[in-house]
Scaffold this active site. Structure first.
Site, PDB file in Angstrom:
ATOM      1  N   HIS A 228       0.882  -1.126   0.088  1.00  0.00           N
ATOM      2  CA  HIS A 228       0.049  -0.059  -0.032  1.00  0.00           C
ATOM      3  C   HIS A 228       0.911   1.164  -0.107  1.00  0.00           C
ATOM      4  CE1 HIS A 228      -3.438   2.400  -0.022  1.00  0.00           C
ATOM      5  NE2 HIS A 228      -2.712   3.412   0.679  1.00  0.00           N
ATOM      6  N   TYR A 232       1.805   5.277  -2.325  1.00  0.00           N
ATOM      7  CA  TYR A 232       1.865   6.674  -1.889  1.00  0.00           C
ATOM      8  C   TYR A 232       3.326   7.194  -2.682  1.00  0.00           C
ATOM      9  CZ  TYR A 232      -2.557   6.820  -0.197  1.00  0.00           C
ATOM     10  OH  TYR A 232      -3.835   6.878   0.182  1.00  0.00           O
ATOM     11  N   HIS A 379      -9.657   0.376 -11.713  1.00  0.00           N
ATOM     12  CA  HIS A 379      -9.248   1.139 -10.391  1.00  0.00           C
ATOM     13  C   HIS A 379      -7.851   1.729 -10.639  1.00  0.00           C
ATOM     14  CE1 HIS A 379      -8.639   3.253  -6.780  1.00  0.00           C
ATOM     15  NE2 HIS A 379      -7.642   2.461  -6.340  1.00  0.00           N
ATOM     16  N   PHE A 380      -6.967   1.146 -10.662  1.00  0.00           N
ATOM     17  CA  PHE A 380      -5.504   1.573 -10.600  1.00  0.00           C
ATOM     18  C   PHE A 380      -5.086   2.062 -11.967  1.00  0.00           C
ATOM     19  CE2 PHE A 380      -4.212  -3.053 -10.598  1.00  0.00           C
ATOM     20  CZ  PHE A 380      -3.792  -3.088 -11.850  1.00  0.00           C
ATOM     21  N   HIS A 381      -5.589   1.817 -12.815  1.00  0.00           N
ATOM     22  CA  HIS A 381      -5.211   2.636 -14.083  1.00  0.00           C
ATOM     23  C   HIS A 381      -5.812   4.107 -14.154  1.00  0.00           C
ATOM     24  CE1 HIS A 381      -4.256  -1.419 -16.103  1.00  0.00           C
ATOM     25  NE2 HIS A 381      -3.267  -0.577 -16.506  1.00  0.00           N
ATOM     26  N   ARG A 442      -9.640 -10.740 -13.375  1.00  0.00           N
ATOM     27  CA  ARG A 442      -8.403 -10.155 -13.618  1.00  0.00           C
ATOM     28  C   ARG A 442      -7.113 -11.283 -13.996  1.00  0.00           C
ATOM     29  NH1 ARG A 442      -5.647  -7.371  -8.250  1.00  0.00           N
ATOM     30  NH2 ARG A 442      -4.026  -6.820  -9.843  1.00  0.00           N
ATOM     31  N   ARG A 443      -6.454 -10.704 -14.435  1.00  0.00           N
ATOM     32  CA  ARG A 443      -5.079 -11.644 -14.690  1.00  0.00           C
ATOM     33  C   ARG A 443      -5.219 -12.949 -15.361  1.00  0.00           C
ATOM     34  NH1 ARG A 443      -2.097 -10.905  -8.750  1.00  0.00           N
ATOM     35  NH2 ARG A 443      -1.270  -9.137  -9.168  1.00  0.00           N
TER      36      ARG A 443
END
Ligand code: HEM
Ligand code: CU
Lengths: 570, 76
Positions: A228, A232, A379-381, A442-443
């Site tokens: 996580h 950041y 989401h993370f794209h 996914r994946r």
């Protein structure tokens, strides 16, 4: 008037080198992304489905770790040098960390790509989340370890620069950009301990065959302890640009320097004690610990909203100075034809959208709905794939001229490029999010099952596939345009003033704010206490349940089971 | 940080630069300097509020879809 390269030629050279590595990774990684997007939607298949994991690993590692972190290494070196107004204390040290981390990254990349060549007998198909029971060639882990140690030395380099500045300026406030770099690095030191222990103590000996087994839940938990905060570590360079560069590009000034400091301190405190929120579905961790992680996660909304407010207010300040009026019509007065500005603003907008899917991911109950579906890459794209990546590309249009003394090759192409990324991502991430809600995993190269159909209430699965394929293609084209524009800029003729590189003072400076904000020792101590509170009990219970090195038969158990099934069926 | 309160303008349609341009030169057409006290970020506040309402609305919607709008898929 001179620019960065004239004032700090040695530093500019290192920063340029980090950007070259970063952009090379971006190019290769984006190509892998294109292959995946077309492969899993079935439109173009140039690889074997069995190689999908290799490509996916290359994509994840090259983009999420190499591209982002090398850009960070360059940006932070630039930021520390310019904000302390002094060269790096020892340029040999600077080159040393560059060399170490580059060698490490190349090792890891070689181990991954070798997987495409069966004759080499080397592979690292362990994905960006490299934990047991998936196992990679030792070269992969050794490369990662070198890469991480390289970032540690880079941090030490920046701390040394700060120390020598401090001895000349005992009573001044830490310049804002340096403050951001130092707090980010403190967070990084704290969080990389997890991955370092996982890699050095467990995965390297295991991949060499020195130890038979590892406790998979332990390596997973140690990975997410870092997994996580690494988020950041991607975001903080983007934040640094949003706080200190974007207001200037908008024609305004940063709204509040103290608020920016508060945000970075909050990220130092809150980033690490939340990693268990990636393990809501892991058996072996008690619900209570997961609940604590969820609560901590919700606290992270605070610095995010503060950032949204401060950054948008800074843009509004610029717009109003340029004649903007009204509640929203000032938006029209922003310099939308400047690619650096527009790219960062669009990146911020996408980040806001990502905030929504992030909130869904964070909730323990509703996470079950989307866990391990395409929703998650959707989401993370938006977050790392756009908020971070697009900000880095857009920022480069302003940074590269400072580092080379040459102007940008083409502004219209740059503007087109950032908008293209935005459009491509609207398609791809919309397709991914919605596909995830239908339960599409996914994946996987083959996201369909025999005699089972995913069905959509709105639109159709085919429509979602088309969106992902088109979106992925536009994104790849956008990367190609970016790389060409930067490459051509680098071979322009040098000119007197390639860029307006001054940064205006914040509207509200640091002077009046509490001095305790600059007390890095205090914040580090509190951050450590929070980490101990969040992690000591879960780790203790994982180790007491499964042993330090695992206690059941040989790993990977998962693979054994697959062999067994294959044996029975065939 | 090297801090200049005034930024030199660096744009303008310089005929000597037919291609390329100077990035980051927005302040060239600043119409009025706004100090901290003169500046009232009402636009920002309205944007953040609207965003917040969208967030809450979508969250409730998702929650509804998953837990109330049909069979329970996770619990029970
Ligand atoms: C050309 C642009 C891009 C395209 C076409 C693309 C496409 C994709 C696709 C199709 C997947 C795989 C979905 C799956 O099967 O699970 C994926 C995964 C991923 N992407 Fe991208 N992507 C792009 C850019 C980026 C960027 C800029 C980043 C980060 C900076 C990124 C980070 C990742 C990560 C971390 C994964 C997951 C790997 C894993 O599961 O371990 N991507 N991408
Ligand atoms: Cu997380």
């Amino acid at each position: 008037m001179s620019t960065f390269v004239d004032r700090y030629p040695d530093e500019a050279r290192v920063v340029r080198a980090t950007l070259v590595v970063s952009f090379a990774a971006l190019g290769i990684g984006a190509f892998f992304g294109l292959i995946q997007a077309l492969h899993r939607t079935g439109y173009l298949r140039i690889i074997d489905s069995t190689d999908y994991y290799t490509v996916l690993t290359g994509h994840g590692v090259l983009l999420a770790l190499v591209f982002t972190i090398f850009f960070l290494l360059g940006l932070f070196t630039w930021a520390v040098t310019r904000s302390l107004e002094r060269p790096m204390p020892n340029i040999r040290l600077t080159w040393a960390w560059f060399g170490l981390s580059t060698t490490g990254a190349v090792f890891a990349a070689v181990a991954i790509v070798a997987g495409l060549f069966p004759s080499l007998d080397m592979s690292a198909d362990v994905l960006y989340t490299f934990y047991a029971p998936l196992q990679a060639h030792p070269l992969f882990y050794i490369g990662l370890a070198m890469f991480i140690v390289g970032t540690w030395i880079a941090g030490a380099d920046w701390f040394l620069a700060y120390r020598s500045w401090r001895s000349d300026n005992p009573d001044e406030r830490i310049p804002l950009q340096t403050f951001m770099v130092l707090t980010t690095m403190l967070m990084w030191y704290l969080s990389t301990i997890g991955v370092a222990v996982s890699v050095v103590v467990f995965l390297i000996p295991w991949s060499f065959g020195l130890i038979e087994t590892v406790n998979p839940l332990l390596t997973r938990t140690l990975f997410w302890y870092f997994g996580h905060p690494v988020v950041y570590f991607w975001l903080m360079p983007a934040y640094l640009m949003w706080y200190t560069i974007l207001p200037k590009l908008a024609g305004g000034r940063l709204f509040s320097d103290p608020l920016a400091r508060v945000v970075f301190v909050l990220f130092l405190l809150l980033s690490t004690p939340v990693g268990i929120h990636h393990q809501y579905l892991d058996p072996g961790i008690a619900e209570g610990f997961k609940f604590i992680a969820m609560t901590n996660t919700m606290f992270l909304l605070l610095p995010s909203l503060l950032t949204a407010f401060t950054v948008v207010a800074s843009m509004e300040h610029g717009a109003r100075q340029r004649g903007g009026e009204g509640y929203l019509s000032w938006l029209g007065s922003l310099p939308w034809r400047d690619p650096a500005f527009t790219g960062m603003a669009l990146a911020g907008l996408m980040f806001a959208a990502g905030g929504f899917s992030g909130m869904i991911n964070a909730g323990m109950n509703i996470n079950y709905l989307v866990h391990n579906t395409l929703w998650v890459p959707g989401h993370f794209h938006l977050t790392v794939g756009t908020a971070v990546a697009l900000t880095m590309m857009a920022g480069s249009y302003w940074l590269v001229p400072q580092l080379t003394g040459r102007r940008l090759y083409s502004r219209p192409i740059a503007l087109f490029q950032v908008v293209l990324w935005f459009i491509g991502m609207v398609f791809m991430s919309n397709g991914m999010h919605r596909a995830g809600l239908l339960g599409i995993p996914r994946r996987t190269a083959e996201p369909q099952y025999q005699s089972f159909d995913f069905s959509a209430t709105i639109g159709s699965v085919t429509e979602l596939r088309i969106q992902m394929a088109i979106g992925g293609t536009l994104l790849f084209v956008s990367v190609v345009l970016f790389l060409f524009n930067v490459l051509l800029s680098a071979i322009e003729d040098p000119i007197e003033m390639p860029v307006d590189d001054s940064l205006p003072a914040p509207l509200s400076g640091a002077d009046g704010s509490p001095v305790v904000l600059d007390n890095l020792r205090l914040w580090t101590a509190i951050a450590i206490v929070l980490v101990i509170l969040a992690y000591s009990l879960p780790l203790a219970s994982i180790v007491s349940d499964g042993g330090l090195f695992g206690e059941s038969g040989t790993f990977p158990v998962f693979i054994e089971a697959v062999y067994w099934i294959v044996g029975v069926v065939v | 940080m090297s801090i200049e309160t005034e930024t030199d303008s660096a744009t303008g349609d310089d005929p000597e630069r037919p291609r390329g341009y100077v990035v980051g030169s927005a302040p060239s057409d600043v119409e009025r300097e706004l100090s901290h006290d003169e500046f009232d970020p009402v636009g920002t506040l309205s944007i953040i509020l609207v965003y917040f309402l969208i967030l809450v609305g979508m969250w409730v919607f998702m929650y509804f879809v998953e837990f109330l709008g049909g069979e329970l898929t996770v619990v029970g």
